[in-house]
Structures are given as structure tokens and as C-alpha cells.
Design a protein around this motif. Structure first.
Motif, PDB file in Angstrom:
ATOM      1  N   GLN A 199       4.660  -5.912  12.125  1.00 18.66           N
ATOM      2  CA  GLN A 199       4.742  -5.085  10.911  1.00 18.66           C
ATOM      3  C   GLN A 199       3.713  -5.567   9.893  1.00 18.66           C
ATOM      4  O   GLN A 199       3.700  -6.741   9.516  1.00 18.66           O
ATOM      5  N   GLU A 200       2.851  -4.635   9.472  1.00 14.10           N
ATOM      6  CA  GLU A 200       1.780  -4.994   8.531  1.00 14.10           C
ATOM      7  C   GLU A 200       2.122  -4.613   7.102  1.00 14.10           C
ATOM      8  O   GLU A 200       1.736  -5.314   6.170  1.00 14.10           O
ATOM      9  N   VAL A 201       2.756  -3.479   6.940  1.00 10.58           N
ATOM     10  CA  VAL A 201       3.029  -2.979   5.586  1.00 10.58           C
ATOM     11  C   VAL A 201       4.513  -3.186   5.280  1.00 10.58           C
ATOM     12  O   VAL A 201       5.379  -2.642   5.985  1.00 10.58           O
TER      13      VAL A 201
ATOM     14  N   HIS B  83       8.885   1.994   7.305  1.00 10.42           N
ATOM     15  CA  HIS B  83       8.242   3.231   7.745  1.00 10.42           C
ATOM     16  C   HIS B  83       8.534   3.453   9.216  1.00 10.42           C
ATOM     17  O   HIS B  83       8.670   2.503   9.991  1.00 10.42           O
TER      18      HIS B  83
ATOM     19  N   HIS C 282       6.888   5.299  12.503  1.00  5.98           N
ATOM     20  CA  HIS C 282       5.718   5.946  13.099  1.00  5.98           C
ATOM     21  C   HIS C 282       6.227   7.102  13.959  1.00  5.98           C
ATOM     22  O   HIS C 282       7.170   6.928  14.754  1.00  5.98           O
TER      23      HIS C 282
ATOM     24  N   PHE D 267       2.976  11.166   5.893  1.00  9.74           N
ATOM     25  CA  PHE D 267       1.526  11.331   5.792  1.00  9.74           C
ATOM     26  C   PHE D 267       0.882  10.804   7.070  1.00  9.74           C
ATOM     27  O   PHE D 267       1.476  10.003   7.809  1.00  9.74           O
ATOM     28  N   HIS D 268      -0.345  11.258   7.314  1.00  5.62           N
ATOM     29  CA  HIS D 268      -1.055  10.851   8.530  1.00  5.62           C
ATOM     30  C   HIS D 268      -1.463   9.381   8.437  1.00  5.62           C
ATOM     31  O   HIS D 268      -1.954   8.929   7.388  1.00  5.62           O
ATOM     32  N   ASP D 269      -1.284   8.664   9.543  1.00  4.42           N
ATOM     33  CA  ASP D 269      -1.745   7.281   9.616  1.00  4.42           C
ATOM     34  C   ASP D 269      -3.268   7.254   9.509  1.00  4.42           C
ATOM     35  O   ASP D 269      -3.961   8.075  10.099  1.00  4.42           O
ATOM     36  N   ILE D 270      -3.768   6.263   8.789  1.00  2.68           N
ATOM     37  CA  ILE D 270      -5.213   6.181   8.557  1.00  2.68           C
ATOM     38  C   ILE D 270      -5.963   5.766   9.825  1.00  2.68           C
ATOM     39  O   ILE D 270      -7.161   6.042   9.959  1.00  2.68           O
ATOM     40  N   HIS D 271      -5.287   5.134  10.759  1.00  2.00           N
ATOM     41  CA  HIS D 271      -5.885   4.746  12.050  1.00  2.00           C
ATOM     42  C   HIS D 271      -5.014   5.305  13.172  1.00  2.00           C
ATOM     43  O   HIS D 271      -4.265   4.556  13.821  1.00  2.00           O
TER      44      HIS D 271
ATOM     45  N   ILE E 222       0.815  -1.220   0.000  1.00  5.25           N
ATOM     46  CA  ILE E 222       0.000   0.000   0.000  1.00  5.25           C
ATOM     47  C   ILE E 222       0.854   1.279   0.000  1.00  5.25           C
ATOM     48  O   ILE E 222       0.468   2.280  -0.612  1.00  5.25           O
TER      49      ILE E 222
ATOM     50  N   ASN F 297       8.360  -0.921  13.256  1.00  7.39           N
ATOM     51  CA  ASN F 297       8.161  -2.359  13.365  1.00  7.39           C
ATOM     52  C   ASN F 297       8.974  -3.059  12.290  1.00  7.39           C
ATOM     53  O   ASN F 297       9.046  -2.589  11.153  1.00  7.39           O
TER      54      ASN F 297
ATOM     55  N   ILE G  70      -3.024   5.742  -4.812  1.00 10.89           N
ATOM     56  CA  ILE G  70      -4.046   5.957  -3.797  1.00 10.89           C
ATOM     57  C   ILE G  70      -3.638   7.180  -2.988  1.00 10.89           C
ATOM     58  O   ILE G  70      -2.444   7.486  -2.870  1.00 10.89           O
TER      59      ILE G  70
ATOM     60  N   HIS H  66      -0.179  11.182  14.668  1.00 12.06           N
ATOM     61  CA  HIS H  66       0.365   9.866  14.275  1.00 12.06           C
ATOM     62  C   HIS H  66       0.652   9.940  12.784  1.00 12.06           C
ATOM     63  O   HIS H  66      -0.248   9.836  11.944  1.00 12.06           O
TER      64      HIS H  66
HETATM   65  P1  AMP Z   1       2.951  -1.363  10.804  1.00 12.50           P
HETATM   66  O1  AMP Z   1       2.088  -2.255  11.644  1.00 12.50           O
HETATM   67  O2  AMP Z   1       4.142  -0.833  11.544  1.00 12.50           O
HETATM   68  O3  AMP Z   1       3.301  -2.001   9.471  1.00 12.50           O
HETATM   69  O4  AMP Z   1       2.095  -0.085  10.509  1.00 12.50           O
HETATM   70  C1  AMP Z   1       1.344   0.114   9.360  1.00 12.50           C
HETATM   71  C2  AMP Z   1       0.505   1.353   9.573  1.00 12.50           C
HETATM   72  O5  AMP Z   1       0.020   1.773   8.312  1.00 12.50           O
HETATM   73  C3  AMP Z   1      -0.711   1.156  10.477  1.00 12.50           C
HETATM   74  O6  AMP Z   1      -0.614   2.041  11.589  1.00 12.50           O
HETATM   75  C4  AMP Z   1      -1.892   1.496   9.566  1.00 12.50           C
HETATM   76  O7  AMP Z   1      -2.921   2.171  10.238  1.00 12.50           O
HETATM   77  C5  AMP Z   1      -1.236   2.352   8.510  1.00 12.50           C
HETATM   78  N1  AMP Z   1      -1.901   2.383   7.216  1.00 12.50           N
HETATM   79  C6  AMP Z   1      -2.316   1.322   6.489  1.00 12.50           C
HETATM   80  N2  AMP Z   1      -2.842   1.740   5.328  1.00 12.50           N
HETATM   81  C7  AMP Z   1      -2.747   3.093   5.323  1.00 12.50           C
HETATM   82  C8  AMP Z   1      -3.112   4.108   4.396  1.00 12.50           C
HETATM   83  N3  AMP Z   1      -3.703   3.826   3.230  1.00 12.50           N
HETATM   84  N4  AMP Z   1      -2.861   5.392   4.718  1.00 12.50           N
HETATM   85  C9  AMP Z   1      -2.278   5.699   5.899  1.00 12.50           C
HETATM   86  N5  AMP Z   1      -1.896   4.791   6.814  1.00 12.50           N
HETATM   87  C10 AMP Z   1      -2.130   3.497   6.525  1.00 12.50           C
END
Ligand code: AMP
Length: 126
Positions: A104-106, A110, A112, A37-41, A14, A97, A23, A47
Motif C-alpha cells: 500500500q502506497e497511499v 482505496h 482498485h 477516478f482513473h489510476d494515474i498508472h 495525495i 492493499n 490536485i 483501472h
Molecule cells: P496502492 O499501492 O494500493 O496504495 O495504490 C495506490 C495507487 O494510486 C497506485 O496504483 C498509483 O498509481 C495511484 N496514484 C497515485 N497517485 C495518483 C494520482 N495523483 N491520481 C491517480 N492515481 C494515483
């Protein structure tokens, strides 16, 4: 290049899509080395995510494979973003992360950047 034993960079992640403008994001900073950019959550009043422009999966990948110019440019960008957001005086937290146990999700490196309130202990109880 990915770190040995870790998966290769996925250019459909993403943040890669945000970098390509496919996007949208709520941008707060951009230069040759970084996008913020601002975190979506958001998990704090401020954040923000700061990402390098290059295709690095994680901190491990970035720290091992990025050029010195990319590393310096990225770190300076993180500092500039925090300063421009007014977080130096009250203070802020950086978090990166890396890998499965970190959550780590993405898979694009990155950092935070959290601020805007007292942030409590470093690692909340699981
Ligand atoms: P991590 O768990 O360290 O990989 O964090 C990934 C972060 O990306 C999470 O805090 C999500 O809320 C954030 N995130 C995912 N998709 C988006 C998006 N499209 N725009 C902004 N933040 C995002």
C-alpha cells in the motif's frame, strides 16, 4: 480513528488532496460517500480507484471505524462504478492493499477496480 498500532491519518496524502480539490483527477463518479477516478498508472484497460470521503488510512481503519452508513454508501458506490463502466457482464476485479506487506502506497483507503481484459491469476508471481 486509526487502528491501534497503525499510524494516524495523514491529511496531506495525495488522495486527501484530491478530495479537497487541491490536485486534479480524472473523475468517473462522486457522491456523499465516495469518489472514483482513473489510476494515474493504469495496470489494465480500466483501472479506477474508489475512495471513501472520510479520513480512513486503510481497509483495517475503514472497516473498524467507519459508520454503517459510510460502509454501505462506499460499497454501493463501488458497485455502481463497476456497473456504469460496463464491467458487470465481462467481469472485473477489486483489490485493496492494506499495510506494508501489501505494498500500500497511499495511506487513504482505496479499492482498485480492474477490468477491460482477462485479468489472469489473482496474485502474479513475485
Ligand atoms: P496502492 O499501492 O494500493 O496504495 O495504490 C495506490 C495507487 O494510486 C497506485 O496504483 C498509483 O498509481 C495511484 N496514484 C497515485 N497517485 C495518483 C494520482 N495523483 N491520481 C491517480 N492515481 C494515483
Amino acid at each position: 480513528m486509526p487502528v491501534s498500532g497503525l499510524p494516524p491519518y495523514d491529511d496531506q496524502n495525495i488522495f486527501a488532496r484530491i478530495l479537497r480539490g487541491e490536485i486534479p483527477c480524472k473523475k468517473v463518479f462522486e457522491n456523499a460517500f465516495a469518489l472514483a477516478f482513473h489510476d494515474i498508472h493504469p495496470q489494465a484497460p480500466v483501472h479506477v480507484l474508489v475512495i471513501p470521503k472520510g479520513p480512513y488510512c486503510s481497509f483495517a481503519d475503514f472497516s473498524a471505524s467507519a459508520s454503517e452508513a459510510e460502509i454501505a454508501g462506499f460499497i454501493r458506490a463501488v458497485g455502481s462504478v463497476a456497473k456504469d463502466l460496463g464491467l458487470e457482464a465481462p467481469g472485473y476485479r477489486l483489490l485493496a492493499n492494506m499495510g506494508e506487506q501489501s505494498g500500500q502506497e497511499v495511506p487513504h483507503f482505496h479499492v482498485h477496480l480492474f477490468g477491460g481484459r482477462p485479468l489472469g491469476r489473482m496474485i502474479p508471481a513475485a
